[in-house]
Design a protein around this motif. Structure first.
Motif, PDB file in Angstrom:
ATOM      1  N   ASP A   1      -9.092   7.148  -5.727  1.00  0.00           N
ATOM      2  CA  ASP A   1      -7.772   7.713  -5.464  1.00  0.00           C
ATOM      3  C   ASP A   1      -6.912   6.597  -4.884  1.00  0.00           C
ATOM      4  O   ASP A   1      -6.770   6.463  -3.667  1.00  0.00           O
ATOM      5  CB  ASP A   1      -7.925   8.870  -4.462  1.00  0.00           C
ATOM      6  N   ALA A   2      -6.372   5.761  -5.757  1.00  0.00           N
ATOM      7  CA  ALA A   2      -5.638   4.574  -5.289  1.00  0.00           C
ATOM      8  C   ALA A   2      -4.673   4.125  -6.380  1.00  0.00           C
ATOM      9  O   ALA A   2      -4.819   4.492  -7.548  1.00  0.00           O
ATOM     10  CB  ALA A   2      -6.635   3.448  -4.992  1.00  0.00           C
ATOM     11  N   GLU A   3      -3.684   3.329  -5.964  1.00  0.00           N
ATOM     12  CA  GLU A   3      -2.802   2.681  -6.947  1.00  0.00           C
ATOM     13  C   GLU A   3      -3.516   1.417  -7.432  1.00  0.00           C
ATOM     14  O   GLU A   3      -3.979   0.614  -6.613  1.00  0.00           O
ATOM     15  CB  GLU A   3      -1.506   2.280  -6.240  1.00  0.00           C
ATOM     16  N   ILE A   4      -3.606   1.234  -8.740  1.00  0.00           N
ATOM     17  CA  ILE A   4      -4.401   0.126  -9.296  1.00  0.00           C
ATOM     18  C   ILE A   4      -3.499  -0.821 -10.101  1.00  0.00           C
ATOM     19  O   ILE A   4      -2.647  -0.365 -10.871  1.00  0.00           O
ATOM     20  CB  ILE A   4      -5.498   0.652 -10.260  1.00  0.00           C
ATOM     21  N   ARG A   5      -3.697  -2.117  -9.921  1.00  0.00           N
ATOM     22  CA  ARG A   5      -2.986  -3.128 -10.715  1.00  0.00           C
ATOM     23  C   ARG A   5      -3.952  -4.262 -11.057  1.00  0.00           C
ATOM     24  O   ARG A   5      -4.991  -4.414 -10.420  1.00  0.00           O
ATOM     25  CB  ARG A   5      -1.822  -3.752  -9.912  1.00  0.00           C
ATOM     26  N   TYR A   6      -3.548  -5.073 -12.035  1.00  0.00           N
ATOM     27  CA  TYR A   6      -4.202  -6.373 -12.216  1.00  0.00           C
ATOM     28  C   TYR A   6      -3.542  -7.350 -11.256  1.00  0.00           C
ATOM     29  O   TYR A   6      -2.322  -7.248 -11.024  1.00  0.00           O
ATOM     30  CB  TYR A   6      -4.005  -6.878 -13.650  1.00  0.00           C
ATOM     31  N   LEU A   7      -4.316  -8.297 -10.725  1.00  0.00           N
ATOM     32  CA  LEU A   7      -3.697  -9.325  -9.878  1.00  0.00           C
ATOM     33  C   LEU A   7      -2.968 -10.314 -10.785  1.00  0.00           C
ATOM     34  O   LEU A   7      -3.586 -10.960 -11.626  1.00  0.00           O
ATOM     35  CB  LEU A   7      -4.754 -10.086  -9.071  1.00  0.00           C
ATOM     36  N   PRO A   8      -1.641 -10.447 -10.629  1.00  0.00           N
ATOM     37  CA  PRO A   8      -0.917 -11.386 -11.494  1.00  0.00           C
ATOM     38  C   PRO A   8      -1.328 -12.838 -11.226  1.00  0.00           C
ATOM     39  O   PRO A   8      -1.861 -13.172 -10.165  1.00  0.00           O
ATOM     40  CB  PRO A   8       0.552 -11.173 -11.093  1.00  0.00           C
ATOM     41  N   TYR A   9      -1.057 -13.680 -12.223  1.00  0.00           N
ATOM     42  CA  TYR A   9      -1.267 -15.117 -12.069  1.00  0.00           C
ATOM     43  C   TYR A   9      -0.436 -15.614 -10.879  1.00  0.00           C
ATOM     44  O   TYR A   9       0.608 -15.058 -10.550  1.00  0.00           O
ATOM     45  CB  TYR A   9      -0.860 -15.816 -13.372  1.00  0.00           C
ATOM     46  N   GLU A  10      -0.902 -16.678 -10.257  1.00  0.00           N
ATOM     47  CA  GLU A  10      -0.364 -17.100  -8.954  1.00  0.00           C
ATOM     48  C   GLU A  10       1.146 -17.347  -8.925  1.00  0.00           C
ATOM     49  O   GLU A  10       1.787 -17.058  -7.926  1.00  0.00           O
ATOM     50  CB  GLU A  10      -1.117 -18.340  -8.466  1.00  0.00           C
ATOM     51  N   MET A  11       1.723 -17.858  -9.997  1.00  0.00           N
ATOM     52  CA  MET A  11       3.166 -18.198  -9.927  1.00  0.00           C
ATOM     53  C   MET A  11       4.044 -16.955  -9.744  1.00  0.00           C
ATOM     54  O   MET A  11       5.188 -17.051  -9.315  1.00  0.00           O
ATOM     55  CB  MET A  11       3.598 -18.984 -11.168  1.00  0.00           C
TER      56      MET A  11
END
Length: 390
Positions: free
Chosen positions: A98-108
């Motif tokens: 039960d959470a908001e999920i994202r991919y971690l974007p590239y560092e820039m």
């Protein structure tokens, strides 16, 4: 972040690397394995910043770490949780919470993407400079959990100790897996380190279905990688000549390899005059050889197996797989010698045979005399839970 020279240099470098790698990134994004993660991470496709700010943010890489969060998240029911992952399998697992999920974007992208959060809890060895600096700059307390530095990568870390010192300066506390890890992090300039053991020991291991155990010896080769299946089949061939009732189930680590492994088994079955079946077609164990071509079945099969050959450790580039599951179900475990990513977990598992691929047949024979593998230690997560809630 006051625009310090190193921050600026690092940021420009991340942009340059992105531009240089762009053709490769585009090519890889067409591969099934990356078709969701690469567009999300490198082009922010369907990957906006979190709606929630002031949440507890967990960052994990892939499936194993996402799964390891469960006993912690189960005890944080009042907290707002957000999670980032790197891989698609990690993402799929994280979606169960039960959470908001994202991919971690590239560092820039991170300086523009990160919102203020209460805490950032990073698992294992996910050390992204921009992630640590920007989360800290936006007010999050950064915590490393289950932190480790493997034997294989320790030299690389030490060569860049000056860089890791800058990165770790943003971390308020490190919960590490072992004393060895503690000393390695101290050498990198980390402060406030506590040894709590491996949080994967806290995970609940369960099966999702009860299969009938065939009334013969069942050997399972779990989480296998390329070249490992050939070695397992060769060893099984010799073993079967003396133990005619034995059956072998093979569970490849990656579903995209199911067809390739089936072809290999088919060739072998023809040559050795053995019967072969796909598990997905009838879900029983009537044949000599069974390809388990379904996801999420490994624990169910460990539960009825006598011997588990644990893949990922017979070649030198994978680092082994989690031995807690076959040990929990009382399998006699045989694995390779290259289990560097699982070293900490293997410390807790007793009666394991570590062999070269060429010694598998001897190990199968030796298993008759050995007791089943077992796990002794437990871990107390209370300290971590208190820290997250404070």
């Amino acid at each position: 972040v006051g625009l310090k020279p190193f921050f600026l240099f690092y940021y420009i470098l991340s942009v340059v690397l992105f531009l240089v790698a762009l053709p490769l990134i585009i090519i890889l994004s067409f591969k099934q394995k990356y078709k969701e993660s690469i567009p999300s991470r490198f082009f922010l496709f369907k990957n906006p910043p979190f709606k929630n700010s002031q949440s507890t943010w967990f960052h994990v890489c892939s499936l194993g770490e996402a799964r390891a969060l469960k006993p912690i998240l189960d005890r944080l029911d009042e907290e707002k949780i957000v999670i980032t992952t790197i891989t698609q399998t990690g993402q799929d697992e994280a979606k169960k919470y039960d959470a908001e999920i994202r991919y971690l974007p590239y560092e820039m992208y991170l300086p523009f993407w990160i919102k203020p959060q209460k805490k950032l809890i990073v698992l294992e060895a996910e050390f992204w400079y921009m992630l640590f600096v920007m989360a800290h700059a936006r007010g999050a307390e950064v915590i490393l959990l289950n932190a480790r530095i493997s034997d294989k990568s320790v030299d690389k870390y030490m060569k860049f100790a000056w860089f890791y010192k800058k990165l770790l300066a943003n971390v308020s506390i490190l919960y590490v897996q072992s004393e060895v890890d503690k000393n390695r992090f101290l050498a990198l300039g980390a402060k406030n380190i506590e040894v709590i053991g491996n949080i994967k020991l806290a995970g609940e291991i369960k099966k999702t279905y009860d299969y009938m155990k065939p009334d013969c010896e069942l050997i399972v080769a779990g989480s296998t990688h390329p070249d490992e299946e050939e070695s397992v089949l060769a060893a099984f061939s010799s073993y079967k000549s003396a133990n005619s009732g034995a059956k072998l189930a093979i569970v490849p680590r990656h579903p995209e390899r199911f067809e390739e492994v089936y072809s290999l088994m088919e060739e072998f079955a023809l040559k050795e005059h053995l019967s072969l079946e796909r598990f997905s077609q009838n879900k029983n164990f009537t044949s000599d050889l069974i390809l388990v071509d379904m996801m999420g079945e490994l624990n169910n099969i460990y539960a009825i197996s006598d011997i588990a050959i644990l893949g990922g450790a017979f070649r030198d580039d994978v680092g082994g797989h989690n031995p807690l599951e076959p040990a929990y179900f009382g399998c006699k475990i045989i694995t390779g010698k290259h289990f560097f990513h699982q070293k900490e977990l293997f410390k807790y598992v007793h009666h394991v045979q570590y062999v070269e691929a060429t010694e598998l047949n001897a190990a199968l024979n030796a298993a008759k005399e050995l007791p089943p593998s077992m796990v002794e230690e437990k871990i107390d997560l209370q300290k971590v839970i208190d820290k997250i809630k404070e």
